[in-house]
Design an enzyme around this catalytic site. Structure first.
Site, mmCIF file in Angstrom:
data_model
loop_
_atom_site.group_PDB
_atom_site.id
_atom_site.type_symbol
_atom_site.label_atom_id
_atom_site.label_comp_id
_atom_site.label_asym_id
_atom_site.label_seq_id
_atom_site.Cartn_x
_atom_site.Cartn_y
_atom_site.Cartn_z
ATOM 1 N N ARG A 227 0.991 -1.303 0.141
ATOM 2 C CA ARG A 227 -0.084 0.023 -0.074
ATOM 3 C C ARG A 227 0.930 1.207 -0.024
ATOM 4 O O ARG A 227 1.849 1.429 0.921
ATOM 5 C CB ARG A 227 -0.813 -0.086 1.326
ATOM 6 C CG ARG A 227 -1.648 1.175 1.695
ATOM 7 C CD ARG A 227 -2.598 1.564 0.262
ATOM 8 N NE ARG A 227 -3.624 2.566 0.851
ATOM 9 C CZ ARG A 227 -3.355 4.090 0.495
ATOM 10 N NH1 ARG A 227 -2.415 4.334 0.174
ATOM 11 N NH2 ARG A 227 -4.553 4.552 0.867
ATOM 12 N N ARG B 6 -2.117 -5.355 4.314
ATOM 13 C CA ARG B 6 -1.049 -4.763 3.268
ATOM 14 C C ARG B 6 0.145 -3.998 3.861
ATOM 15 O O ARG B 6 -0.333 -3.662 5.238
ATOM 16 C CB ARG B 6 -1.919 -3.690 2.358
ATOM 17 C CG ARG B 6 -3.120 -4.404 1.744
ATOM 18 C CD ARG B 6 -3.791 -3.194 0.835
ATOM 19 N NE ARG B 6 -4.212 -1.855 1.895
ATOM 20 C CZ ARG B 6 -5.123 -1.245 1.339
ATOM 21 N NH1 ARG B 6 -5.399 -0.904 0.098
ATOM 22 N NH2 ARG B 6 -5.481 -0.241 2.304
ATOM 23 N N GLU C 245 -11.407 5.813 -5.454
ATOM 24 C CA GLU C 245 -12.029 4.327 -5.226
ATOM 25 C C GLU C 245 -12.557 3.789 -6.294
ATOM 26 O O GLU C 245 -13.644 4.292 -7.119
ATOM 27 C CB GLU C 245 -13.027 4.234 -4.066
ATOM 28 C CG GLU C 245 -12.310 4.710 -2.675
ATOM 29 C CD GLU C 245 -11.485 3.479 -2.156
ATOM 30 O OE1 GLU C 245 -11.722 2.325 -2.279
ATOM 31 O OE2 GLU C 245 -10.194 3.858 -1.958
#
Length: 271
Positions: free
Chosen positions: A104, A152, A112
């Site tokens: 990430r 992540r 998004e």
């Protein structure tokens, strides 16, 4: 050289100098083995996936090198760790399964994409396309910082670490191109220039109307979008702002904002 007899060996073992030399040799061998193991672990052992990243690696904010094998969203990707000088990256997706680290990108937030029945935000596809073109199949360096709530690995991402060539912070490049916003939530971490440089670069992109700022500034941020859908569940209905616009197509009056507005809906309401 004639073989040493047992009696002669026993005599040597009694000699303090021989004992000291033997002890020193053993110590050197032990230290050499430890150093060799650490050297291997630091520079040559491959981190297969996120589960292999230890708290010590995160505490030291270790840099690793790898090849980007997949870009799923516009602010994260899959990295195949390639320590050492020569290492082949598998091309078969089956061989890459459980063999990559989910990264990430630190300090930025992208529009998004559509997930779990929720509509995508405007410019999510363009932002994703930019990142794919920039990173997919290329070697990058990641400074591992922490693990987020989705397991992540949050990391600073650069395409080179040679100071005389300039450190190419990918997040800063993306901000400059106008495809992401500065992430300002709790626990956010940034590249070498810090939060101030990220915000300054974002403002410059807005002023130049680059990327998703081409129609001006405004609208729902990715963080607001996620918060809204987290509170209301996987919304599949048309946003209220879109309905309001369609019901007043002949009017140029300002649309009343509601919590369910889509990303940059205020921008598109301007004439």
């Amino acid at each position: 050289m004639p073989p040493i007899k047992l009696e002669e060996m026993k005599e040597r073992m009694k000699n303090p100098n021989f004992q000291l030399g033997l002890a020193l040799g053993s110590a050197v061998s032990l230290l050499g083995g430890i150093a060799g193991h650490r050297l291997y672990a630091r520079y040559f052992r491959r981190i297969q996936n996120s589960n292999w990243i230890t708290p010590d690696i995160l505490h030291k904010k270790r840099w690793i090198k790898g090849v980007v094998t997949d870009v799923g969203d516009a602010d994260n990707f899959r990295l195949y760790h390639t320590p050492g000088l020569f290492r082949r990256v598998p091309r078969d997706p089956k061989k890459l399964r459980d063999q990559t680290i989910h990264i990430r990108m630190a300090g930025v937030d992208a529009p998004e994409a559509a997930h779990f029945g929720r509509p995508a935000q405007p410019y999510s596809q363009e932002s994703l396309a930019w990142l794919k073109n920039r990173l997919l199949g290329k070697t990058v360096y990641c400074r591992l910082l922490r693990r987020d709530q989705y397991s992540r690995t949050v990391a600073n991402v650069v395409t080179n670490r040679l100071f005389f060539l300039g450190i190419s912070d990918v997040c800063l490049e993306m901000l400059r191109a106008g495809w992401v916003m500065t992430y300002e939530q709790a626990g956010a971490e940034y590249g070498p220039g810090g939060k101030e440089e990220y915000l300054k670069t974002e403002m410059e992109a807005k002023a130049a109307r680059r990327g998703m700022w081409e129609n001006g500034v405004g609208g729902e941020t990715p963080a607001e979008y996620k918060k809204r859908h987290a509170g209301s569940g996987a919304a599949t209905t048309e946003p209220a702002s879109t309905k309001a616009k369609s019901n007043s197509s002949t009017s140029k009056a300002k649309i009343v904002e509601t919590p369910s507005q889509g990303f940059f809906s205020r921008v598109f309401s301007r004439k």
